[in-house]
Design a protein around this motif. Structure first.
Motif, PDB file in Angstrom:
ATOM      1  N   ILE A  55      40.277 -57.098   5.641  1.00 35.73           N
ATOM      2  CA  ILE A  55      39.206 -55.841   5.025  1.00 35.73           C
ATOM      3  C   ILE A  55      40.228 -54.985   4.234  1.00 35.73           C
ATOM      4  CG2 ILE A  55      37.982 -53.768   5.779  1.00 35.73           C
ATOM      5  CD1 ILE A  55      37.473 -55.038   8.281  1.00 35.73           C
ATOM      6  N   ASP A  56      41.408 -54.629   4.795  1.00 36.59           N
ATOM      7  CA  ASP A  56      42.224 -53.958   4.024  1.00 36.59           C
ATOM      8  C   ASP A  56      42.746 -54.587   2.468  1.00 36.59           C
ATOM      9  OD1 ASP A  56      42.073 -52.168   5.978  1.00 36.59           O
ATOM     10  OD2 ASP A  56      43.994 -52.594   7.034  1.00 36.59           O
ATOM     11  N   ASN A  57      42.736 -55.942   2.596  1.00 32.91           N
ATOM     12  CA  ASN A  57      43.129 -56.389   1.313  1.00 32.91           C
ATOM     13  C   ASN A  57      41.830 -56.635   0.358  1.00 32.91           C
ATOM     14  OD1 ASN A  57      45.958 -57.535   1.016  1.00 32.91           O
ATOM     15  ND2 ASN A  57      45.605 -57.679   3.304  1.00 32.91           N
ATOM     16  N   GLY A  58      40.928 -55.983   0.767  1.00 33.68           N
ATOM     17  CA  GLY A  58      39.629 -55.874  -0.297  1.00 33.68           C
ATOM     18  C   GLY A  58      38.787 -57.227  -0.077  1.00 33.68           C
ATOM     19  N   ILE A  59      38.834 -57.782   0.970  1.00 31.86           N
ATOM     20  CA  ILE A  59      38.163 -59.302   1.074  1.00 31.86           C
ATOM     21  C   ILE A  59      37.003 -58.945   1.918  1.00 31.86           C
ATOM     22  CG2 ILE A  59      38.143 -61.446   1.965  1.00 31.86           C
ATOM     23  CD1 ILE A  59      41.215 -61.699   1.068  1.00 31.86           C
ATOM     24  N   GLU A  60      35.890 -59.622   1.611  1.00 32.32           N
ATOM     25  CA  GLU A  60      34.770 -59.586   2.429  1.00 32.32           C
ATOM     26  C   GLU A  60      35.101 -60.050   3.923  1.00 32.32           C
ATOM     27  OE1 GLU A  60      32.241 -57.514   1.145  1.00 32.32           O
ATOM     28  OE2 GLU A  60      31.560 -57.415   3.318  1.00 32.32           O
TER      29      GLU A  60
ATOM     30  N   ASN B  53      46.122 -65.462   7.140  1.00 25.25           N
ATOM     31  CA  ASN B  53      47.075 -64.964   6.358  1.00 25.25           C
ATOM     32  C   ASN B  53      46.905 -66.000   4.916  1.00 25.25           C
ATOM     33  OD1 ASN B  53      47.840 -62.638   7.221  1.00 25.25           O
ATOM     34  ND2 ASN B  53      49.229 -63.698   8.748  1.00 25.25           N
TER      35      ASN B  53
ATOM     36  N   ILE C  10      44.195 -64.957   2.837  1.00 21.78           N
ATOM     37  CA  ILE C  10      44.353 -63.806   1.965  1.00 21.78           C
ATOM     38  C   ILE C  10      45.355 -63.998   0.683  1.00 21.78           C
ATOM     39  CG2 ILE C  10      45.409 -61.568   2.075  1.00 21.78           C
ATOM     40  CD1 ILE C  10      44.544 -61.209   4.992  1.00 21.78           C
ATOM     41  N   ASN C  11      46.332 -64.817   1.146  1.00 24.63           N
ATOM     42  CA  ASN C  11      47.345 -65.175  -0.172  1.00 24.63           C
ATOM     43  C   ASN C  11      46.578 -66.108  -1.159  1.00 24.63           C
ATOM     44  OD1 ASN C  11      49.122 -64.235   1.839  1.00 24.63           O
ATOM     45  ND2 ASN C  11      50.212 -65.988   2.166  1.00 24.63           N
TER      46      ASN C  11
ATOM     47  N   HIS D  12      43.867 -65.515  -2.108  1.00 25.49           N
ATOM     48  CA  HIS D  12      42.779 -64.587  -2.746  1.00 25.49           C
ATOM     49  C   HIS D  12      41.477 -65.044  -2.727  1.00 25.49           C
ATOM     50  CE1 HIS D  12      45.265 -61.239  -5.177  1.00 25.49           C
ATOM     51  NE2 HIS D  12      46.128 -61.973  -4.341  1.00 25.49           N
TER      52      HIS D  12
ATOM     53  N   ASN E 121      43.064 -56.430   8.447  1.00 26.44           N
ATOM     54  CA  ASN E 121      43.922 -56.770   7.359  1.00 26.44           C
ATOM     55  C   ASN E 121      43.104 -57.444   6.345  1.00 26.44           C
ATOM     56  OD1 ASN E 121      46.527 -57.682   6.137  1.00 26.44           O
ATOM     57  ND2 ASN E 121      47.460 -57.616   7.984  1.00 26.44           N
TER      58      ASN E 121
END
Lengths: 345, 345
Positions: free
Chosen positions: B142-147, B114, B117-118, B120, B140
């Motif tokens: 993947i859903d956040n557009g992170i490879e 997490n 993800i934060n 970015h 999560n």
DNA sequence: TTTTAATCCGCAATCGATTGCGGAAATTTA
DNA sequence: TAAATTTCCGCAATCGATTGCGGATTAAAA
């Protein structure tokens, strides 16, 4: 599936018909928000799978809660342990780590440091590369308002926070121990003398000899023998001397000591009876060689934790404007094993 | 000395009486700027010791040129090597690394993910913690557009980029080798079976036995023996069986194999003549034990480089909308050493 | 009931760099 | 010399979160 659009505080604000500022306050748990709206915001945030954009937050707040770490090699035991220690302490405080390796090259070290400055890390932790000479890039860190902490391989002339080992003392103890074991001609494998840590270890060696009134023999001091191969080469040279040493202190590393041990083994020289060996760092393997190798434990994970906590303490005391540079010295521990014990069993 | 105010593009713009946008273009070496002003900007930037604020830049551009890495422990040989490999490849592409350790706890793993993800990050590289079960946090990512790239310890059911070792094949080869050396009762120290890698290693073991028509003996398979101590305990248990094994495959780790070796040594059981030992990972010490330990090299640094380059390739092929999940399998190498060689010298 | 204080909330500026758009100046072409 | 391009630059919006300030509502005190 790639949802390019992440939900922002504005999305939450719009959905709830309130201002983004309120959302922000709710999420940061400010007490200037109604308990009800706070709950509502939190609920909606969870529903929309909101993730705070730390970049934006950091930009605004002017701090990144990130510590940058520069070490020669990430995958060297000592450094990976220090990093693990830093990570552990930092994680508890909610700080992140950006890790770089300098590959022992000042040129890359400079680039790493600059990258970290650009990243606006709050603190840079560094252990210098071996060919480190001038320190403009470190001064630069300070000038940019970033806290600088040096550890292990430090530049003494730079007034920064430091965490170091008492190399001189450890080295002194190791050599004293060998002398007490009856070794008379103790050779030294020394590291690059532009690094303070290796100078200190040499001083410890010299002081021990002096204390016991033993002569300092230049032919028994070999430079830059800090890999297994170099340690082996040095050992071959030493053992072929007219008057070879009866002990070798590999002050550079345990790998070097391992090279010594292997050469001795090949040459049929018995350790510890004919040759004493002492390494430095307490690498895992020193315990399982036969004989096991006497070495010095640097408490590397603890060192990492100490580094991180030093930073946090410094931050807490920031208001009290005493800018006293703090240096923490960790006393390493001599681990006496078989490779130097020939008196008692 | 702490100059809180860093110079920004606006400072440069003001000093040169031009717009900040021009400064920005000049610094990013755009070709929409006059050659003369570009030089001027660069010169002034150097004079004022300008450092680009990467936070602001990233925020605007929507990408951070940062790769997040999550591993169980930074200071475990395998992982620190992988990280070193990732760092090397990333550095060349101008990418930074944020490193976290999950301490083998899924709870901490989730928090790490997490945080990344934060932050970015553009990509998250992960090797799962041992108690990893559900994978919502990975979805999560993947859903956040992170490879997302998994390596070594992967969740098979998640369609992501993966870099793995061919554990089954390596294990098969190791056990086959032992059988060919004449070992008849080969025990297996297996790892937690919720991790795919350990399941695969077990399959390799079973397949080898099957191929050579050897019975599968449940009492010779010991669970979760993946530290030196657990390996030692398991060995004591095994060697005290009415019909003890004549070889032990420590598929969990070299540390486990070391435990086996030490117990054998204490019990006066000769390796390799009475007991064959094979480890996994090619830890440095396996080469220097006596006897040296047969083990499996995973090419960990190379694995790290592969992971990073996989990401960069994926980025370059982004336009061609083929979203084919790529899996790279690295073939480990069996290193036959003394601990399993009793036929030929 | 009126005054004072406390509580919430919204507005708008801010952090620093980037970029689409449009205009002015310089250059090329007709 | 006039028209058409090209080159270069500035304006202003934007990324997303934070925060000082002021206004509105409510609660507490007089």
């Amino acid at each position: 599936m790639k949802s390019k659009k992440r939900t922002t505080i504005y999305d939450i604000a719009e959905k709830l018909n309130i201002a983004a500022s309120s959302v922000s306050r709710a999420l940061s748990n400010s007490n200037h928000v109604n308990e009800a709206t706070k709950k509502l915001v939190l609920k909606t945030a969870a529903e929309l799978n909101y993730k705070r954009n730390t970049l934006a937050s950091n930009l605004r707040k002017g701090k990144s809660k990130t510590i940058g770490v520069v070490v020669p090699f990430i995958n060297q035991n000592f450094f990976s342990n220090v990093i693990a220690g830093i990570e552990e302490a930092s994680y508890q405080k909610g700080y992140n780590l950006i890790i770089c390796q300098s590959n022992e090259l000042q040129s890359k070290e400079i680039k790493c440091v600059n990258t970290l400055i650009n990243q606006h890390v709050d603190c840079i932790v560094i252990s210098l590369s071996v060919d480190s000479s001038d320190h403009q890039h470190l001064q630069n860190v300070i000038d940019n308002g970033i806290e600088l902490i040096q550890f292990d391989r430090v530049a003494d002339e730079l007034e920064t926070l430091k965490v170091i080992n008492d190399n001189e003392q450890a080295s002194f103890e190791a050599v004293s121990h060998m002398i007490e074991q009856g070794y008379k001609r103790i050779a030294l494998l020394e590291g690059p003398q532009n690094l303070q840590i290796f100078r200190q270890r040499k001083v410890g060696y010299l002081n021990a000899l002096k204390k016991y009134d033993m002569p300092i023999l230049d032919e028994l001091i070999i430079e830059n023998a800090w890999t297994k191969e170099l340690g082996a080469n040095a050992t071959r040279k030493l053992l072929n001397l007219p008057e070879p040493p009866d002990a070798i202190f590999a002050s550079t590393s345990d790998f070097s000591a391992l090279g010594v041990l292997e050469v001795a083994s090949v040459m049929g020289i018995k350790v510890p009876s004919q040759l004493g060996i002492c390494g430095y760092s307490n690498e895992a393997f020193t315990e399982i060689t036969s004989p096991s190798i006497t070495t010095i434990d640097q408490f590397s994970v603890y060192m990492g934790k100490t580094v991180a906590n030093l930073y946090f303490q410094e931050m807490e005391n920031k208001d009290e404007t005493e800018v006293v540079p703090k240096i923490i010295s960790i006393k390493p521990k001599l681990l006496i094993r078989s490779s130097t014990q020939r008196k008692t069993v």
